[in-house]
Design a protein around this motif. Structure first.
Motif, mmCIF file in Angstrom:
data_model
loop_
_atom_site.group_PDB
_atom_site.id
_atom_site.type_symbol
_atom_site.label_atom_id
_atom_site.label_comp_id
_atom_site.label_asym_id
_atom_site.label_seq_id
_atom_site.Cartn_x
_atom_site.Cartn_y
_atom_site.Cartn_z
ATOM 1 N N ASP A 191 0.823 -1.207 0.000
ATOM 2 C CA ASP A 191 0.000 0.000 0.000
ATOM 3 C C ASP A 191 0.858 1.259 0.000
ATOM 4 O O ASP A 191 0.342 2.368 0.137
ATOM 5 N N ASP A 235 -7.760 -4.603 -9.199
ATOM 6 C CA ASP A 235 -8.180 -4.485 -7.804
ATOM 7 C C ASP A 235 -7.134 -5.147 -6.909
ATOM 8 O O ASP A 235 -6.977 -6.367 -6.904
ATOM 9 N N TYR A 236 -6.429 -4.338 -6.125
ATOM 10 C CA TYR A 236 -5.350 -4.833 -5.272
ATOM 11 C C TYR A 236 -5.771 -4.965 -3.806
ATOM 12 O O TYR A 236 -4.923 -5.093 -2.921
ATOM 13 N N THR A 237 -7.058 -4.946 -3.529
ATOM 14 C CA THR A 237 -7.526 -4.982 -2.141
ATOM 15 C C THR A 237 -7.010 -6.209 -1.403
ATOM 16 O O THR A 237 -6.414 -6.109 -0.320
ATOM 17 N N HIS A 259 -3.046 -6.380 -1.243
ATOM 18 C CA HIS A 259 -2.503 -5.458 -0.241
ATOM 19 C C HIS A 259 -2.597 -6.074 1.157
ATOM 20 O O HIS A 259 -1.669 -5.950 1.966
ATOM 21 N N GLN A 260 -3.694 -6.753 1.434
ATOM 22 C CA GLN A 260 -3.854 -7.406 2.734
ATOM 23 C C GLN A 260 -2.834 -8.531 2.896
ATOM 24 O O GLN A 260 -2.225 -8.683 3.967
#
Length: 232
Positions: free
Chosen positions: A90, A161-163, A166-167
């Protein structure tokens, strides 16, 4: 995400990886726009060398060579020192990205250069040129293997979409894991590596230069000047 981490496996990686970075094929003279006189360029260069603090000073100058440190900085250290937002970060920590082949690295870097930089900035015309350098870097580490998890968690290779990633990256970085291996999101059968610790990387060696040029249809890639290597 708990079901993903409860079933993770490890990959014991001992192989060279490909690192594809921005770099000029031929170094540019920084003073040629100040004067037409080559002697003036040399004087300006001499002044810079005399006044500019050195970037690298070896404690063992007979053994350590400055160009080896430069290769290390370019091929390995840079992303750990200059953090940015990416698939697995992030922006709060650095991630080193490598690929299994030059071809995979081209697909990955062309996507980010053209689709996420040029197109977003409105530069869609043909004839835009980007020069790059390809390194081979040895990786020796026990990495988290995301490849078996992609079928049940397709967001790992989602195009934009890197959601989830990133987690994943934040958890692995926080817990001290050296890195991960996964499938490329840009080309079938390609593999990419995201490393959070430079200690598992060593022996950088330059492989080649590449030139990317935008066309009406996409991007042409040259390895040798004037010789087509890939078309995307």
């Amino acid at each position: 995400m708990q079901d993903l981490f409860s079933a993770l496996t490890l990959a014991d990686i001992h192989q060279p990886l490909i690192r594809n970075i921005v770099s000029l094929r031929v170094s540019q003279d920084l003073f040629d726009d100040l004067s037409d006189d080559p002697e003036a360029w040399r004087s300006a260069q001499a002044l810079e060398m005399h006044t500019k603090p050195g970037l690298y000073q070896s404690t063992q100058p007979v053994i350590d060579r400055p160009f080896e440190q430069a290769e290390w900085e370019n091929a390995i250290a840079y992303p750990f020192k200059h953090t940015s937002v990416s698939r697995y970060s992030d922006g709060g920590f650095g991630v080193w990205y490598g690929a299994d082949t030059i071809e995979t690295s081209v697909y990955e870097t062309v996507h980010h250069w053209k689709n996420r930089l040029l197109d977003d900035a409105g530069y869609t015309q043909a004839g835009i040129v980007m020069e790059r350098k390809v390194y081979q870097v040895q990786c020796d580490g026990l990495l988290i293997d995301l490849r078996p998890m992609i079928a049940n968690h397709p967001a790992i290779t989602h195009a934009s979409d890197y959601t989830l990633t990133h987690q994943i990256g934040s958890k692995l970085y926080r817990e001290g894991h050296p890195g991960l291996v996964t499938a490329s999101a840009r080309v079938a059968n390609g593999e990419v590596y995201a490393l959070f610790n430079a200690k598992v990387l060593s022996h950088p060696a330059m492989v080649c230069h590449l030139t990317y040029t935008t066309t009406e249809a996409g991007v042409d890639v040259e390895r040798e000047v004037g010789v087509n290597f890939m078309q995307l």
